[in-house]
Scaffold this active site. Sequence first.
Site, short mmCIF file in Angstrom:
data_model
loop_
_atom_site.label_atom_id
_atom_site.label_comp_id
_atom_site.label_asym_id
_atom_site.label_seq_id
_atom_site.Cartn_x
_atom_site.Cartn_y
_atom_site.Cartn_z
N GLU A 66 12.54 3.62 6.90
CA GLU A 66 11.58 2.65 6.40
C GLU A 66 11.85 2.28 4.94
OE1 GLU A 66 6.68 2.37 5.93
OE2 GLU A 66 7.69 4.31 6.00
N ASP A 103 0.84 -1.20 0.00
CA ASP A 103 0.00 0.00 0.00
C ASP A 103 0.88 1.26 0.00
OD1 ASP A 103 0.78 -0.97 2.55
OD2 ASP A 103 -0.77 0.19 3.54
#
Length: 744
Positions: free
Chosen positions: A650, A451
Amino acid sequence: MAPILNHPPGLSFVEDAEHNLGHVDAATYYGGIESFSRSRTYSYSQIDGYNPKRAPAFEEDTHMRARRMSHDEKTVTVPRRFLIDVEETIRYILEREDTDGDFQISVTDAGPKWMALGTATSNGFKTFDIRNLALARDHNRKRIVLDQARLTENPVDRLSRMIRTSFWHSLTRRIDGEGLEIITADPKDRTARLQPRIYVPHGEPAMADYYRQVARDKPHMNLDVVVLPPKPDDPYFVKSLNSKPGLLALAMNQVDDGKGGRTLKGIPFVVPGARFNELYNWDSYFISLGLLVDGHVTLAQGMVDHFIFEIKHYGKILNGSRSYYLCRTQPPFLTDMALQIYKQLDLSDITANRQWLKRAIQAAIKEYHTIWVAEPRIDPKTGLSRYRPDGVGIPPETEASHFTHILEPYAAKHGMSLSEFNEKYNDGIIKEPALDEYFLHDRAVRESGHDTTYRFEKRCANLGTIDLQALLYKYEVDIGTAIREVFDDELELEEDFPLAPFPPSVEAAEWFERAEFRREIIDKYLWNDSKSLYFDYDTVQGRQISYDSVTSFWALWAGCASEQQCWKLVSKSLEKFEVHGGLVSGTDKSRGKISLDRPNRQWDYPPPHQIMTWVGLERYGYLEEAQRLAYRWLYMMTTAFVDFNGVVPEKFDAVKLSHLVDAEYGNQGVDFKMVPREGFGWMNAAYQVGLSFLTTHMRRAVAACQSPEIFFGTAANADVVAGKTTVAAAESLGLAMESLGLAA
């Protein structure tokens, strides 16, 4: 001039040998008492700001070497240690080095990148110029003795050590009376009245009583304890929780309460990091790989215990342990996760180990039958499984403005404000089938874990993806293998649940037959021999989707590709995805042009694909290719760690070799002060797992930040090789300046 050392009166000293801590973790290194060397009498020479060391002169001036004095180091073979006044040193560093004021010293700051510290053997009188500094403020230290070995530590060794000894610990959470205050805060909760809330599954009365007692013992938390109904994943019930979101209870152990009785204690687990404080599904698989490399077997085992608990009580392994995820799972990794851990369990109690694995395999069988080969996720025509979760209305966990551009035309159509339309649409008063279809696919994208990505936009729920089929093939093989080799081909299911459309089976042979059937439909619907790649299959349109995805290499990880298919993937398709910093998720041609109206999607920058491809290539004997890709990824991580104050974010832009990623949701894990405390979960794991692929020579080259194009090429052809990725010869500073928009 070095920062002033303000030693307190009555200071205690220790012998040099007593402070030989080397590269231990920060808590151990800085957690002891304040102590200093007795190598010479205590000197007040710097208390009033007098610094006897003459600063070096440059350019036309000569560098004047000071006369040797009694307070000099006795021998250059003795490792130096430095006396540091923590607060004064921090002030001095920030004043001189942190030129952009973000409390991080990076390659984009304009400071000189060196400072002088006084040595311990001279009690601060003699100073040496050094680069890099770890600080002790977090451990409430005012003054420390810092070993030179800690300052000059190899960057690869340092980052690996920090992950192993500090980052995993900082990312560990528990859901119980001690851990709730940290974990209940939800940055995605936008309700008018914020209240910590925990949902306890039906059938766990002791757990509900425990949390009610926590609420009484800690009234300042204002904790709301709610027991869920027997079927907590009904989509209309889940929608009713949108106005009162909360944390979902996880597995607990019974322990001695210290008063002659028993109490419950949460099983520890590792979170992704940054704003994510709950247990996440497929993040945990990759995190567990890193934990196993670092010897944290019990911590990894605890996360499997939580997933068993979720399957039992919530019907699936959840996207995350929050109430708004009750309808949604994520990519299935449980069997491989459990088997990897099982291989590393303590052999002193084989019976207990087998019982633990049995619980995990039984849970996986239940999840397989009730989620992945049951409607709505299975396509009965092709037999392909899809990401297709239930749900009603607008997904509540996104940022408030995330769907504004989608919803505004509908609000205008009905002559309503945006908030009024949202409310009436969510309540089912307004019917908009096209909008229902949009959110069906949006929820599927979130269930896929990717996503978001242009690969799945407005079609994900209809796709039989190569990554999901590969994972389920691995499930089927893993379950069959465990039944045959661990349980002697006999496994009795202890829980009654639907097993359609396949007949119930606990025999290994039938699971291998399922795996063979899945391999056949993968070849039939997803493999494209002329393009040497797997493609997702649209089960509604009845055709392949021509979007190049690096998840094709998941087939190698799972073992469902033939030797010929593997050879074609490696020889003809790998080059489509390989860039200077590793692998990209898709080709530019498939993704399409990026613009202000069509911005980057964050799944252009994923670390999981790296690990899956490394393992898959090694499995089929392409170790050199796996090592090359691992080297690229670790080179990118290491240079960012060196140049940007230890950052472990991340995601990375593997083309520009930058963590300064311009994509939705920001880049988690980059907002820290001074030094990183936790990194990011699966990025930590990618580093530790990646190191296991490198030879000693490769590891040394990565530590020296040697470009992969130089390491794997030659001086003569390096520029040619680099031509595929335009940044091959660029310096880290140039890349950073370009990312910041500061390039000349």
